[in-house]
Design a protein around this motif. Structure first.
Motif, PDB file in Angstrom:
ATOM      1  N   SER A  21       0.969   3.228  -3.363  1.00 38.75           N
ATOM      2  CA  SER A  21      -0.125   4.162  -3.661  1.00 38.75           C
ATOM      3  C   SER A  21       0.001   5.440  -2.851  1.00 38.75           C
ATOM      4  CB  SER A  21      -1.476   3.493  -3.373  1.00 38.75           C
ATOM      5  OG  SER A  21      -1.673   2.381  -4.204  1.00 38.75           O
TER       6      SER A  21
ATOM      7  N   SER B   4      -6.284  10.446  -5.636  1.00 39.59           N
ATOM      8  CA  SER B   4      -6.367   9.838  -4.310  1.00 39.59           C
ATOM      9  C   SER B   4      -5.707   8.463  -4.316  1.00 39.59           C
ATOM     10  CB  SER B   4      -7.825   9.707  -3.884  1.00 39.59           C
ATOM     11  OG  SER B   4      -8.483   8.739  -4.692  1.00 39.59           O
ATOM     12  N   VAL B   5      -5.508   7.929  -3.129  1.00 41.94           N
ATOM     13  CA  VAL B   5      -4.996   6.567  -3.008  1.00 41.94           C
ATOM     14  C   VAL B   5      -5.927   5.596  -3.733  1.00 41.94           C
ATOM     15  CG1 VAL B   5      -4.600   4.682  -1.381  1.00 41.94           C
ATOM     16  CG2 VAL B   5      -3.666   6.954  -0.906  1.00 41.94           C
ATOM     17  N   ASP B   6      -7.245   5.790  -3.594  1.00 42.41           N
ATOM     18  CA  ASP B   6      -8.205   4.915  -4.272  1.00 42.41           C
ATOM     19  C   ASP B   6      -8.082   5.025  -5.790  1.00 42.41           C
ATOM     20  OD1 ASP B   6      -9.200   3.907  -1.913  1.00 42.41           O
ATOM     21  OD2 ASP B   6     -10.948   5.244  -1.852  1.00 42.41           O
ATOM     22  N   ASP B   7      -7.894   6.246  -6.302  1.00 39.26           N
ATOM     23  CA  ASP B   7      -7.707   6.432  -7.747  1.00 39.26           C
ATOM     24  C   ASP B   7      -6.526   5.599  -8.240  1.00 39.26           C
ATOM     25  OD1 ASP B   7      -9.785   8.290  -7.998  1.00 39.26           O
ATOM     26  OD2 ASP B   7      -8.457   9.983  -7.558  1.00 39.26           O
TER      27      ASP B   7
ATOM     28  N   ARG C 278       0.816  -1.220   0.000  1.00 38.96           N
ATOM     29  CA  ARG C 278       0.000   0.000   0.000  1.00 38.96           C
ATOM     30  C   ARG C 278       0.846   1.266   0.000  1.00 38.96           C
ATOM     31  NH1 ARG C 278       0.062   2.204   5.019  1.00 38.96           N
ATOM     32  NH2 ARG C 278       0.624   0.844   6.772  1.00 38.96           N
TER      33      ARG C 278
ATOM     34  N   GLU D 201      -5.036   3.005  -6.654  1.00 39.43           N
ATOM     35  CA  GLU D 201      -5.258   1.575  -6.435  1.00 39.43           C
ATOM     36  C   GLU D 201      -6.169   0.976  -7.505  1.00 39.43           C
ATOM     37  OE1 GLU D 201      -4.087  -0.605  -4.432  1.00 39.43           O
ATOM     38  OE2 GLU D 201      -3.125   0.494  -2.808  1.00 39.43           O
ATOM     39  N   ASN D 202      -7.071   1.783  -8.057  1.00 43.84           N
ATOM     40  CA  ASN D 202      -8.023   1.289  -9.051  1.00 43.84           C
ATOM     41  C   ASN D 202      -7.540   1.479 -10.485  1.00 43.84           C
ATOM     42  OD1 ASN D 202      -9.945   0.445  -7.136  1.00 43.84           O
ATOM     43  ND2 ASN D 202     -10.759   2.525  -6.957  1.00 43.84           N
ATOM     44  N   SER D 203      -6.337   2.019 -10.664  1.00 38.14           N
ATOM     45  CA  SER D 203      -5.807   2.188 -12.016  1.00 38.14           C
ATOM     46  C   SER D 203      -5.292   0.847 -12.544  1.00 38.14           C
ATOM     47  CB  SER D 203      -4.706   3.242 -12.038  1.00 38.14           C
ATOM     48  OG  SER D 203      -3.571   2.840 -11.289  1.00 38.14           O
TER      49      SER D 203
END
Length: 380
Positions: free
Chosen positions: A156, A179-182, A153, A184-186
């Motif tokens: 990210s 964001s971290v979510d952006d 993690r 992680e979802n790439s």
């Protein structure tokens, strides 16, 4: 060291469509000259480099035919640091009173194109797909995370920090905060590295003006001193970009040697560093280089990153202008972009991304194929 930086110039990084990297290099030089309060005719030594956008010495066509000695440098991603060394040595030796350093480049979309033969490797290395550097970076960070019990993690978190800092930098290519979510979802490109964890080849230009340290305040009240600069190549056992094999016995990276050299030259210890720019071709590289430069111990990165120590508001801000992740990497300009950022931070003129604690010691670090590293320490 007896040299100081009195002028800087940096053009916006990205992919140039209505101009060229060469034209932007001329603009960057003129910015640096104006910042220093000198003219092109005052420069008595010039050095610079570009991998793909032309020879730096030919910039005299636009800048002026003064007969100045102009040296071309190409040292991979360490081109900027190597050019800076050349200028510093010219000043320290007495060969120059005032020197210019310039780096610029332009690269097409996709991965960097390299000739394995030119890197000392056979054609087989390329035809088997091993010359795709993203694969090497992924393998290296996989191994590093496992060896030092670090969570993936962090990749990210590092990337999100880069895009946040880049959003505050008017010269950055990628100015959208992610964001971290952006991240992680790439798209997964090479496990564990996703799309937004890798930098893009691009275009850019940066220039510096240096003079003898004892004369620096004639030009400006706030000169930045070059405390030390060094470049080192790989040793046996180190696992570097384009390595054809992995040694059973591990060796130290050239980054370790380059960092050790600049700290010894400057009489400064890593704990005194207030701000750092380190090579982040991928977000894993920043994690590795934090330790290899001596800024932390191997395995301490989780604690530092989670605590916000490397953020703009932290005790040790890292890659404050967004690094390679937000700026892209034009090879000739990338290392000098780091120096430009450290100069602005030391002057206190970095705008919205100015670090919270006034810095006095700044480190820059570059790393590239086939196992070459350059470090510089600046002070005020």
């Amino acid at each position: 060291m007896k040299a100081a930086i009195i002028g800087v110039g940096c053009r916006p990084f990205g992919r140039y469509r209505e101009t060229t990297a060469r034209a932007e290099a001329v603009h960057a030089v003129r910015q640096a000259l104006d910042d220093a309060g000198v003219g092109w005719s005052d420069i008595d030594y010039a050095v610079g480099g570009s991998m793909s956008a032309g020879s730096a010495d030919t910039l005299v066509t636009e800048l002026g035919l003064t007969g100045v000695p102009f040296i071309n440098v190409l040292n991979g991603c360490a081109t900027g640091s190597s050019s800076l060394i050349s200028a510093v040595h010219a000043i320290e030796s007495g060969a120059a009173e005032c020197a210019l350093v310039v780096g610029f480049d332009a690269h097409p979309r996709g991965a960097f194109r390299i000739s394995t033969e030119h890197m000392g490797l056979g054609r087989w290395y390329g035809t088997t797909g091993m010359a795709v550097t993203a694969q090497f970076f992924a393998l290296k960070i996989q191994r590093y995370l496992y060896a030092h019990d670090l969570p993936p993690r962090l990749l990210s978190a590092v990337a999100a920090k880069a895009f946040h800092n880049g959003s505050l930098n008017p010269n950055a290519w990628r100015r959208k905060e992610l964001s971290v979510d952006d991240i992680e979802n790439s798209t997964m490109l090479v496990d564990p590295l996703r799309q937004y964890m890798l930098c893009s080849p691009g275009d850019g230009a940066t220039a510096l003006v240096l003079c003898k340290a004892k004369n620096a305040k004639r030009f400006r009240r706030d000169p930045v001193h070059v405390a030390a600069v060094a470049v080192r190549t790989r040793r046996p056992g180190s696992f570097e970009v384009l390595s054809p094999s992995l040694s059973i016995r591990g060796g130290e990276s050239p980054t370790v040697d380059a960092a050790r050299a600049v700290f010894e030259q400057a009489g400064i210890v890593p704990a005194e560093v207030d701000i750092a720019q380190v090579q982040d071709t991928d977000s894993g590289a920043e994690i590795i280089h934090m330790a290899e430069t001596g800024l932390c111990a191997h395995g301490e990165q989780t604690e530092l990153i989670d605590a916000g120590v490397t953020a703009l508001t932290g005790r040790l801000p890292i890659n404050t202008d967004g690094g390679c992740l937000a700026n892209g990497e034009p090879i000739g300009a990338s290392g000098l972009r780091q120096i430009h950022e450290n100069v602005l931070q030391l002057r206190g003129t970095a705008g919205d991304r100015q670090v919270a604690r006034p810095p006095r010691v700044a480190l820059s670090h570059v790393y590239g194929a086939p196992g070459l590293s350059g470090c510089a320490l600046l002070t005020r």
